[in-house]
Design a protein around this motif. Sequence first.
Motif, short mmCIF file in Angstrom:
data_model
loop_
_atom_site.label_atom_id
_atom_site.label_comp_id
_atom_site.label_asym_id
_atom_site.label_seq_id
_atom_site.Cartn_x
_atom_site.Cartn_y
_atom_site.Cartn_z
N ILE A 68 0.84 -1.19 0.00
CA ILE A 68 0.00 0.00 0.00
C ILE A 68 0.88 1.25 0.00
CG2 ILE A 68 -1.89 1.21 1.13
CD1 ILE A 68 -2.56 -1.58 0.04
N LEU A 69 0.70 2.08 -1.01
CA LEU A 69 1.51 3.29 -1.15
C LEU A 69 0.84 4.51 -0.52
CD1 LEU A 69 2.51 2.92 -4.93
CD2 LEU A 69 3.64 1.95 -2.91
N HIS A 70 -0.48 4.47 -0.44
CA HIS A 70 -1.20 5.68 -0.02
C HIS A 70 -2.59 5.30 0.47
CE1 HIS A 70 -3.33 9.49 -0.31
NE2 HIS A 70 -4.05 9.06 -1.33
N ARG A 71 -3.03 5.96 1.53
CA ARG A 71 -4.40 5.77 2.00
C ARG A 71 -4.90 7.09 2.56
NH1 ARG A 71 -3.90 2.21 6.00
NH2 ARG A 71 -4.26 0.33 4.77
N ARG A 72 -6.09 7.48 2.11
CA ARG A 72 -6.72 8.70 2.63
C ARG A 72 -8.23 8.50 2.60
NH1 ARG A 72 -6.01 14.97 0.47
NH2 ARG A 72 -6.72 15.97 2.39
N ARG A 116 -2.94 -0.36 -8.53
CA ARG A 116 -4.40 -0.38 -8.36
C ARG A 116 -4.80 0.81 -7.51
NH1 ARG A 116 -8.71 -4.48 -8.22
NH2 ARG A 116 -10.37 -3.77 -6.83
N ILE A 117 -5.79 1.56 -7.98
CA ILE A 117 -6.29 2.72 -7.26
C ILE A 117 -7.77 2.50 -6.97
CG2 ILE A 117 -6.59 5.23 -7.27
CD1 ILE A 117 -4.41 5.35 -9.43
N GLU A 118 -8.16 2.60 -5.71
CA GLU A 118 -9.55 2.45 -5.31
C GLU A 118 -10.03 3.77 -4.70
OE1 GLU A 118 -9.63 -0.81 -2.59
OE2 GLU A 118 -9.52 -2.32 -4.18
N PHE A 119 -11.23 4.19 -5.06
CA PHE A 119 -11.74 5.45 -4.55
C PHE A 119 -13.26 5.46 -4.59
CE2 PHE A 119 -10.64 5.72 -8.99
CZ PHE A 119 -11.73 6.31 -9.60
N GLN A 120 -13.85 6.43 -3.88
CA GLN A 120 -15.30 6.63 -3.85
C GLN A 120 -15.62 8.08 -4.17
OE1 GLN A 120 -16.83 5.47 -0.02
NE2 GLN A 120 -16.89 3.30 -0.53
N ASN A 121 -16.77 8.29 -4.82
CA ASN A 121 -17.22 9.67 -5.01
C ASN A 121 -18.06 10.09 -3.81
OD1 ASN A 121 -19.75 8.48 -5.34
ND2 ASN A 121 -19.79 8.75 -7.56
N GLU A 125 -20.25 5.85 -4.17
CA GLU A 125 -20.08 4.85 -5.21
C GLU A 125 -18.59 4.52 -5.35
OE1 GLU A 125 -23.78 6.18 -8.11
OE2 GLU A 125 -21.88 7.26 -8.21
N ALA A 126 -18.26 3.23 -5.33
CA ALA A 126 -16.86 2.79 -5.34
C ALA A 126 -16.40 2.48 -6.77
CB ALA A 126 -16.70 1.56 -4.46
N TYR A 127 -15.15 2.84 -7.06
CA TYR A 127 -14.54 2.58 -8.35
C TYR A 127 -13.11 2.09 -8.14
CZ TYR A 127 -18.34 5.59 -10.01
OH TYR A 127 -19.57 6.15 -10.27
N TYR A 128 -12.55 1.49 -9.18
CA TYR A 128 -11.14 1.14 -9.12
C TYR A 128 -10.55 1.21 -10.53
CZ TYR A 128 -11.70 -3.43 -11.33
OH TYR A 128 -11.94 -4.43 -12.23
N VAL A 129 -9.24 1.43 -10.59
CA VAL A 129 -8.51 1.37 -11.85
C VAL A 129 -7.22 0.60 -11.60
CG1 VAL A 129 -9.45 3.53 -12.75
CG2 VAL A 129 -7.34 3.57 -11.44
#
Length: 269
Positions: A68-72, A116-121, A125-129
């Motif tokens: 894990i490189l980053h978490r916010r 892999r990048i995971e985020f929510q708006n 709603e959850a998304y990943y790339v």
Amino acid sequence: MCLQASYAQESSYFVFQQPDYQRDCKEVLNACSSTHHTSGVYLIKPDGYPEPFEVFCDNDLDTGGWTILHRRSVGSVKFNRTWTDFQNGFGFLGSEFWIGNEKIAFLTNQKQYQLRIEFQNVAGEAYYVTYDNFRISDEWGQFSIASLGTYEGTAELEKCVCVGDYMVQDENCIPQNQCSCFVTEKGGVFTDGEIYVSSDCTSRSVCSNNQLIVEESYQCSDHATCGVRDGVRRCYCIDGYEGNGVNCTREAVPKDCQELYVDGSSDGV
């Protein structure tokens, strides 16, 4: 033997010590026994890096071994920081953090990695790339992205997004405090005259003269259901009833053959 750190707020204690360290969380996962296949903080030492350092390894996603490189998430750590802070890293591995550009550079230049990048708006709603060949340059290259590779994921690409406290309105970015018709659940701004019904049909919002009017009393009739038809979500009367979904009345039933004939719904017998 696997190195795992149990850390406190001010110091770390390492249960095991050995001269050779794994280079990333994937190697940690492969080197550890089955009893150590849990997500947590481990020691790694990428090729060429002067000393080992702690990272958070996620072994719950897919087959595990993610560094894990980053978490916010909740804003408990300030990210408005200097170049040096981002170079060295900051935050807490147990909550929010940035591992550091220098560490990422050493990590990604020792072999091929998937990002892999995971985020929510704001609507939750959850998304990943994912990118299958992620690598950044070193300090001399200002830690710029050197490679990304092939994209996969659920988020839309080639789309402009507003950053910070700016929101989209008519394809423009405006300060959120100027958004008179901003709806949190939708995660965007309404145009004048636009109507939005909440996901459970318990409220109805209308943008009128750039002012958002919320009808908290909006509720489906006992003879209606909340649904989406032709892209429009609202209350719809069930079969046998007619109306706007909030008020539904039973459809008129012909009393005799004469009414049925006049109604035109039958050719008679």
